[in-house]
Every structure is written in C-alpha cells, then in structure tokens.
Write an enzyme that holds these catalytic residues in place. Structure first.
Site, PDB file in Angstrom:
ATOM      1  N   GLN A   1      -2.292   3.668  -5.897  1.00 38.12           N
ATOM      2  CA  GLN A   1      -2.183   3.650  -4.434  1.00 38.12           C
ATOM      3  C   GLN A   1      -1.585   2.334  -3.978  1.00 38.12           C
ATOM      4  O   GLN A   1      -1.809   1.879  -2.856  1.00 38.12           O
ATOM      5  CB  GLN A   1      -3.557   3.850  -3.782  1.00 38.12           C
ATOM      6  CG  GLN A   1      -4.046   5.271  -3.869  1.00 38.12           C
ATOM      7  CD  GLN A   1      -5.329   5.488  -3.073  1.00 38.12           C
ATOM      8  OE1 GLN A   1      -5.529   4.938  -2.004  1.00 38.12           O
ATOM      9  NE2 GLN A   1      -6.206   6.311  -3.619  1.00 38.12           N
TER      10      GLN A   1
ATOM     11  N   ARG B   1     -13.113   2.116 -10.685  1.00 37.86           N
ATOM     12  CA  ARG B   1     -13.025   2.552  -9.308  1.00 37.86           C
ATOM     13  C   ARG B   1     -12.088   3.738  -9.170  1.00 37.86           C
ATOM     14  O   ARG B   1     -12.332   4.656  -8.419  1.00 37.86           O
ATOM     15  CB  ARG B   1     -12.482   1.425  -8.427  1.00 37.86           C
ATOM     16  CG  ARG B   1     -13.287   0.176  -8.572  1.00 37.86           C
ATOM     17  CD  ARG B   1     -12.916  -0.799  -7.530  1.00 37.86           C
ATOM     18  NE  ARG B   1     -11.556  -1.294  -7.705  1.00 37.86           N
ATOM     19  CZ  ARG B   1     -11.169  -2.450  -7.233  1.00 37.86           C
ATOM     20  NH1 ARG B   1     -11.992  -3.179  -6.554  1.00 37.86           N
ATOM     21  NH2 ARG B   1      -9.942  -2.868  -7.400  1.00 37.86           N
TER      22      ARG B   1
ATOM     23  N   CYS C   1       0.811  -1.220   0.000  1.00 37.33           N
ATOM     24  CA  CYS C   1       0.000   0.000   0.000  1.00 37.33           C
ATOM     25  C   CYS C   1       0.842   1.265   0.000  1.00 37.33           C
ATOM     26  O   CYS C   1       1.780   1.383   0.775  1.00 37.33           O
ATOM     27  CB  CYS C   1      -0.839   0.105   1.265  1.00 37.33           C
ATOM     28  SG  CYS C   1      -1.968  -1.210   1.526  1.00 37.33           S
TER      29      CYS C   1
HETATM   30  N1  LIG Z   1      -6.835  -0.963   2.857  1.00 39.57           N
HETATM   31  C1  LIG Z   1      -6.208  -0.008   2.230  1.00 39.57           C
HETATM   32  O1  LIG Z   1      -5.442   0.745   2.826  1.00 39.57           O
HETATM   33  C2  LIG Z   1      -6.390   0.205   0.784  1.00 39.57           C
HETATM   34  C3  LIG Z   1      -6.958  -0.737  -0.014  1.00 39.57           C
HETATM   35  N2  LIG Z   1      -7.049  -0.573  -1.368  1.00 39.57           N
HETATM   36  C4  LIG Z   1      -7.632  -1.626  -2.175  1.00 39.57           C
HETATM   37  O2  LIG Z   1      -7.698  -1.190  -3.516  1.00 39.57           O
HETATM   38  C5  LIG Z   1      -8.958  -1.498  -4.088  1.00 39.57           C
HETATM   39  C6  LIG Z   1      -9.695  -0.255  -4.485  1.00 39.57           C
HETATM   40  O3  LIG Z   1      -9.954   0.557  -3.375  1.00 39.57           O
HETATM   41  P1  LIG Z   1     -10.665   1.975  -3.571  1.00 39.57           P
HETATM   42  O4  LIG Z   1      -9.869   2.808  -4.466  1.00 39.57           O
HETATM   43  O5  LIG Z   1     -10.944   2.525  -2.241  1.00 39.57           O
HETATM   44  O6  LIG Z   1     -11.979   1.532  -4.342  1.00 39.57           O
HETATM   45  P2  LIG Z   1     -13.433   2.164  -4.388  1.00 39.57           P
HETATM   46  O7  LIG Z   1     -14.095   1.532  -5.526  1.00 39.57           O
HETATM   47  O8  LIG Z   1     -14.139   2.092  -3.089  1.00 39.57           O
HETATM   48  O9  LIG Z   1     -13.180   3.709  -4.648  1.00 39.57           O
HETATM   49  C7  LIG Z   1     -12.641   4.269  -5.852  1.00 39.57           C
HETATM   50  C8  LIG Z   1     -13.299   5.626  -6.107  1.00 39.57           C
HETATM   51  O10 LIG Z   1     -14.630   5.417  -6.539  1.00 39.57           O
HETATM   52  C9  LIG Z   1     -15.537   6.191  -5.762  1.00 39.57           C
HETATM   53  N3  LIG Z   1     -16.857   5.510  -5.696  1.00 39.57           N
HETATM   54  C10 LIG Z   1     -17.156   4.320  -5.099  1.00 39.57           C
HETATM   55  N4  LIG Z   1     -18.466   4.031  -5.270  1.00 39.57           N
HETATM   56  C11 LIG Z   1     -19.009   5.036  -6.006  1.00 39.57           C
HETATM   57  C12 LIG Z   1     -20.312   5.314  -6.522  1.00 39.57           C
HETATM   58  N5  LIG Z   1     -21.330   4.466  -6.300  1.00 39.57           N
HETATM   59  N6  LIG Z   1     -20.484   6.449  -7.229  1.00 39.57           N
HETATM   60  C13 LIG Z   1     -19.462   7.297  -7.453  1.00 39.57           C
HETATM   61  N7  LIG Z   1     -18.210   7.100  -7.001  1.00 39.57           N
HETATM   62  C14 LIG Z   1     -17.976   5.985  -6.287  1.00 39.57           C
HETATM   63  C15 LIG Z   1     -14.840   6.325  -4.423  1.00 39.57           C
HETATM   64  O11 LIG Z   1     -15.330   7.410  -3.645  1.00 39.57           O
HETATM   65  C16 LIG Z   1     -13.394   6.508  -4.855  1.00 39.57           C
HETATM   66  O12 LIG Z   1     -13.161   7.826  -5.213  1.00 39.57           O
HETATM   67  C17 LIG Z   1      -9.674  -2.326  -3.051  1.00 39.57           C
HETATM   68  O13 LIG Z   1      -9.386  -3.674  -3.324  1.00 39.57           O
HETATM   69  C18 LIG Z   1      -9.065  -1.899  -1.759  1.00 39.57           C
HETATM   70  O14 LIG Z   1      -9.116  -2.907  -0.760  1.00 39.57           O
HETATM   71  C19 LIG Z   1      -6.641   0.573  -1.949  1.00 39.57           C
HETATM   72  C20 LIG Z   1      -6.079   1.559  -1.221  1.00 39.57           C
HETATM   73  C21 LIG Z   1      -5.916   1.454   0.219  1.00 39.57           C
HETATM   74  O1  LIG Z   2      -3.029   1.135  -0.217  1.00 43.10           O
HETATM   75  C1  LIG Z   2      -3.314   0.071  -0.787  1.00 43.10           C
HETATM   76  N1  LIG Z   2      -3.123  -0.022  -2.105  1.00 43.10           N
HETATM   77  C2  LIG Z   2      -3.400  -1.118  -2.820  1.00 43.10           C
HETATM   78  O2  LIG Z   2      -3.188  -1.147  -4.016  1.00 43.10           O
HETATM   79  C3  LIG Z   2      -3.911  -2.225  -2.092  1.00 43.10           C
HETATM   80  N2  LIG Z   2      -4.316  -3.457  -2.463  1.00 43.10           N
HETATM   81  C4  LIG Z   2      -4.691  -4.072  -1.325  1.00 43.10           C
HETATM   82  N3  LIG Z   2      -4.546  -3.289  -0.270  1.00 43.10           N
HETATM   83  C5  LIG Z   2      -4.793  -3.583   1.141  1.00 43.10           C
HETATM   84  O3  LIG Z   2      -3.664  -4.298   1.672  1.00 43.10           O
HETATM   85  C6  LIG Z   2      -4.141  -5.467   2.340  1.00 43.10           C
HETATM   86  C7  LIG Z   2      -3.073  -6.555   2.352  1.00 43.10           C
HETATM   87  O4  LIG Z   2      -1.947  -6.124   3.082  1.00 43.10           O
HETATM   88  P1  LIG Z   2      -0.740  -7.106   3.463  1.00 43.10           P
HETATM   89  O5  LIG Z   2      -0.018  -7.448   2.223  1.00 43.10           O
HETATM   90  O6  LIG Z   2       0.104  -6.322   4.399  1.00 43.10           O
HETATM   91  O7  LIG Z   2      -1.356  -8.299   4.114  1.00 43.10           O
HETATM   92  C8  LIG Z   2      -5.387  -5.818   1.579  1.00 43.10           C
HETATM   93  O8  LIG Z   2      -6.230  -6.697   2.273  1.00 43.10           O
HETATM   94  C9  LIG Z   2      -5.998  -4.456   1.320  1.00 43.10           C
HETATM   95  O9  LIG Z   2      -6.713  -3.943   2.417  1.00 43.10           O
HETATM   96  C10 LIG Z   2      -4.070  -2.119  -0.716  1.00 43.10           C
HETATM   97  N4  LIG Z   2      -3.786  -0.988  -0.072  1.00 43.10           N
HETATM   98  K   LIG Z   3       2.097   0.518   3.566  1.00 45.79           K
END
Ligand SMILES: NC(=O)C1=CN([C@@H]2O[C@H](COP(=O)(O)OP(=O)(O)OC[C@H]3O[C@@H](n4cnc5c(N)ncnc54)[C@H](O)[C@@H]3O)[C@@H](O)[C@H]2O)C=CC1
Ligand SMILES: O=c1[nH]c(=O)c2[nH+]cn([C@@H]3O[C@H](COP(=O)(O)O)[C@@H](O)[C@H]3O)c2[nH]1
Ligand SMILES: [K+]
Length: 505
Positions: free
Chosen positions: A432, A420, A324
C-alpha cells in the site's frame, strides 16, 4: 473587525465541505480577512494531544526513513515532536527513544567505536562520522582513550595496522547535560575540532552518547535561533513512539514506557477497529499518565468511536501521503482538506486535538490544515530529505537524494512489519506504498523555522493571531473559502515563464 458586518462573499467551511466532494488542500483556497496585528504577534503554540503541549505544530511521521533519534531530537529542540517508528525490534525502538532523550543539544551524530587493538580497514568504517572514537572495549560504554580522524587514516600506507599505533590520545569529554552554548564555548576556547559527550548513569557507569564538531557549531549558529524546545517534566526532550495493535505491542509498550516515551501513537491506516479500541483501553488502564493518539481516521463516525474509547488525540489521513497507494489499492480514503475539517469538527466538541497527517508539501498546506481545525501537521516526505532523517544521501540523475519509503511498501514490510500486512494467517502480501527518493533539503533546524515564519504570514493574512483564533473565525463563518478550478490552481502557481529559479528563503 466585526464579522457580522461582512459582505457575503465566498463559502463558510460548513457549506463548502457538505456538497459531496472530497477536497484536498490544493482544491481549496482561503479568502484573506483583516490584519490588525504584526506577523510576529502570531503564536503557533498548540497541543499534540490532551496533555502534550508544543511550541510549533510540527510532528515527524513514524516511518523508518523519517524518524529515528536524530529527527526526534531535532523536532523536540525546535518545539515540535518526533514519533519514533516501530519497524524495528522493541529494544532498538527503545534505544532510539533513550538516545533522543539523553541529549540537550539539537542534533545527534552517528558515532563509530573501535578498541585500540582493532584496525580500520575501509573508509566505510567511518560511516558519516568525521572520526572514530577509541575506547577500552570498542563500545560506547567503556573508557574513552582517544580518536582517529578520517584525514589521519587516509594518510596510512598500511590500513591493517592497529588503531593504538596511530590514534590521537585524549581523555577530554564533556557531560551530555551541557547545553549547545556550553559545548560551543568549550570548542572555541580549546580550538578543538570535536568533543565526545558522555552521559553519567552514576556508580561509575558512563556512556558516550554524542559528538559535537566545530563545523556543527558554525552551521547551527548560522541557522535561525531556536524557540522553546519541547521538554518533559524531567527536562529531557519530548519523544513519541508508534506501536501497533497486536498483543505483542503491549509488551513493546511496556519497554517504551521504561525508556521514557512521552506519548504513543497507534499506527494504523484504518484506526476504527476493534483491535485499536481494545489497545486504547489497555493503554488507558495501564498507563493513565500516558497520552494515546488513535487513528488514522477520516470520518466523523470513525473519530467518534475512538473518542468514546478514550483517545487523547486523533491522527487524520488515509491515502493522502506522498508515498501512499491506499486509495488506489483499497478504494477508501478521503481528500485531506475534507478529512481534516470533518474530523476536527467532531473532535473539537470533546477537546481532542487532531493531527493532519500526510499530503503536506508546502507552508500553504500547513496553513490550510491548521485553519481547517488541525492542531498539528504530521510530515513524512517534507522531512525525509533532511540531514536528520535516517539514511545517507546518494546521487540519482544529478540530484542528491535520500531514500523515502512507505511503511506499507513491500520493502518496508519485508524489513519488519510483515505481521501487520500478512495478518496472522494470510499468505499474500499487498503493498500500500512505494519506495522512492526525495531531494536533499539540508537541516530541519534551518528549514522548519523558515516554514513556520511562512505559516505565520499566512495566519496574518487570515486575520488569525493563533490557532484558536483561526478556529473561532472558521467555525463562526467569518473565514471564507472557495474551491479552485483547475485553471485557478494553474494561475495560483508559477506560470508563463521560460525559466525561473525558486528560492524560498
Ligand atoms: N495513513 C495512511 O493512509 C496509511 C498508512 N499506512 C502506514 O503503514 C503502516 C501499516 O498500516 P496498516 O497496514 O494499517 O497496519 P495495521 O497493523 O494496523 O494493520 C494491518 C492488518 O492487521 C490487522 N490487525 C491489526 N491488529 C490486529 C489484531 N490485534 N489482530 C488481528 N489483526 C489485526 C488489521 O486489521 C489489518 O488487516 C503504518 O505505519 C501506517 O501508518 C499504510 C497505509 C495507509
Ligand atoms: O498508504 C500508505 N502507504 C504506506 O506505505 C504509508 N507509509 C506511511 N503512510 C502515511 O503517509 C504519511 C506521510 O505522508 P507524506 O509523505 O505526504 O507526509 C505517514 O505519516 C502515514 O500516515 C503511508 N500510507
Ligand atoms: K497518495
């Protein structure tokens, strides 16, 4: 031992986590408590969400380099659960779920099919399978006629010759309802190298769904014995799936429910949004029997909003994952120990189980996450180098590795999740996450049982024989913690050696 008579030492969690610092697992350390039970008395039985019980607190991440059907099958057979990723068209995600649920044994193979009139022109046609199955139509749902072993194909001078001319004819298959022991018994009795497993849909409709080799049997028998698998009421493996919060995800969900999904995770980095709250309500109104997990969240406020919207579980972690870059790119997130403690504290008031997602790289992190109030841990990088993760091993600088990528990496977005990240109108793509590689770790069927044994030892040191007991000790202030200085963290690791070999089990 009576907690009230403790000599004041260390900090209760409530004091430690209210000082304005964002702590991660490595920053904090638990002080050991009192042991009055053997390690085998520790139970790690838990809940993923309100109505989904698990024998072990392990969940695989919905990422396309972590959870496909093999991982989902293996996690359920271990007593945990896999959440199938959604970076793929709906039909493919549904078939991954169907495939994982159609098994009774703890692993799946990639199977390759040919028809008798086909030829096998390249070794790559075998993918990672030891043989190619020959069926009438060259597909999984037609009559099994025999097989071609890789070793037999290697000996051919003319690789263009039709399969029918050199295949081994066979009609022996076993039902996919057979247990691992049943299949192992058959292979031993007939001294067979492998056997296809067939699922019977009735009215003459059959499908070849797996293959088991005698090598598999030998390998699995050498692993620790499996505990209680995670099973649905119909006896199939429990399987979860991720979906998004767009309108199109409602249609996706309908298909996944038809495929038998047992729990759904709304997969978002910042779950406290109008989009997610609407989706939670949609799931609750249309599929009241299905548990829905919301997230991700890291604050009590975010959690409270989703709890009020009706979630059955919460996923905690923002930017803590090994791949991440969210905290770097967006300046939001939280140290994972603090995030888990804060969210679990508020979720416990409504009996909503919490998943500690991301940042797990050893058994100690799992102990910390659970003792801080999580009911399960979700792992990406910890599982991505396993045999069960999607993808094949490659060599990189002398290491045998598998690809592991963030779902927000440019590469993953290009594969499927563009909508997304682009929003519907935005034009610029911002990653990200990164694309990387992790070392070969062997089978989860082997290293997860050892990891769980290490977690049990940690619980014994804490004087907690269950997750509930750890939680009671934490909330009553009996369990104490401290922050580790940089030097304390160095001291807690291996140090001062010229060389060493680290073998955990
Ligand atoms: N756990 C973490 O720290 C992170 C996880 N991820 C992973 O990356 C993947 C994508 O995450 P996100 O970018 O947060 O996906 P997301 O699909 O939730 O969001 C992407 C964008 O789409 C927008 N959006 C969502 N639903 C919408 C709707 N119905 N209408 C209009 N806009 C909408 C959101 O506000 C955001 O700007 C996931 O698999 C996530 O778990 C990504 C970044 C951080
Ligand atoms: O900031 C992020 N950008 C990404 O591209 C991304 N892809 C996955 N995930 C999140 O990371 C979790 C897995 O983390 P670990 O490898 O540490 O187990 C996962 O379970 C997610 O919550 C992301 N977070
Ligand atoms: K990190």
């Amino acid at each position: 031992m009576d907690g009230a008579s403790l000599i004041d030492d260390g900090f209760p969690a409530t004091t430690l986590f209210n000082q304005g610092y964002s702590y991660t697992y490595d920053d904090v350390i638990f002080l050991p408590h009192y042991i009055d039970f053997p390690v085998d008395a520790v139970s790690l039985a838990t809940k993923l969400s309100r109505r989904v019980a698990l024998a072990i607190p392990c969940v695989s991440s919905p990422m396309d380099t972590v959870t496909g059907s093999s991982m989902a099958t293996a996690m359920a057979s271990l007593g945990g659960i896999g959440i199938v990723h959604y970076n793929t068209p709906t039909v493919d995600q549904a078939s991954l779920i169907l495939r994982a649920k159609s098994h009774k044994i703890p692993f799946t193979h990639e199977i390759v099919f040919k028809s008798p009139s086909d030829s096998i022109s390249s070794a790559e046609d075998f993918c990672s399978a030891p043989c190619i199955f020959v069926t009438d139509a060259g597909s999984e749902s037609s009559k099994f006629l025999g097989f071609v072993k890789k070793s037999d194909w290697d000996k051919l001078d003319d690789k263009e010759v039709r399969v029918s001319e050199y295949m081994t004819k066979s009609s022996t298959t076993l039902p996919s309802s057979y247990s691992f022991e049943d299949v192992a018994g058959y292979l031993a009795k007939d001294r067979a190298e492998f056997v296809p497993l067939v699922r019977d849909y009735g009215e003459g409709v059959e499908e070849i769904v797996n293959l088991v080799t005698s090598e598999d049997v030998e390998r699995i028998e050498g692993f620790p014995k499996l505990g209680l698998p995670s099973l649905a009421s119909d006896g199939s493996f429990l399987v979860g799936a991720a979906i998004g919060t767009r309108d199109s995800d409602k249609m996706r969900l309908e298909h996944l429910v038809k495929a038998g999904v047992n729990v759904v995770v709304l997969d978002s980095s910042q779950g406290n949004s109008i989009y997610q709250i609407e989706m939670i309500k949609h799931v609750k109104n249309n599929y009241p029997e299905l548990d829905v997990i919301g997230g991700n969240v890291v604050t009590a406020y975010q959690a409270q909003n989703l709890i009020q919207a009706g979630v059955d579980g919460l996923r905690v972690g923002m930017g803590s994952g090994s791949i991440c870059t969210t905290q770097e790119v967006c300046a939001v997130g939280r140290g994972q120990a603090t995030a888990v403690y804060k969210v679990a504290s508020i979720a416990a008031e409504s009996s909503v189980p919490v998943i500690a997602d991301g940042g797990i790289s050893n058994s100690g992190h799992i102990v910390k996450a659970l003792a801080l109030g999580a009911s399960t841990v979700m792992m990406g990088g910890f599982l991505a180098g396993s045999n069960e993760a999607p993808g094949t091993y490659e060599n990189q600088g002398g290491w045998r590795v598998k690809k592991y990528r963030g779902m927000g990496s440019l590469e993953a977005m290009t594969k499927g999740s563009d909508a997304r990240y682009l929003g519907d109108t935005a034009k610029l793509k911002i990653a990200q996450g990164v694309v990387g590689a992790v070392a070969d770790k062997g089978s989860v069927l082997k290293f997860i049982p050892y990891t769980m044994q290490a977690v049990k030892q940690g619980f014994q040191d804490l004087g907690a024989s269950s997750l509930q007991s750890a939680n009671d000790l934490l909330r009553s202030g009996v369990l104490r913690l401290e922050v580790r200085t940089g030097a304390a963290q160095v001291e807690g690791g291996i140090h001062g050696l010229v060389s060493y070999e680290k073998k955990s089990f």
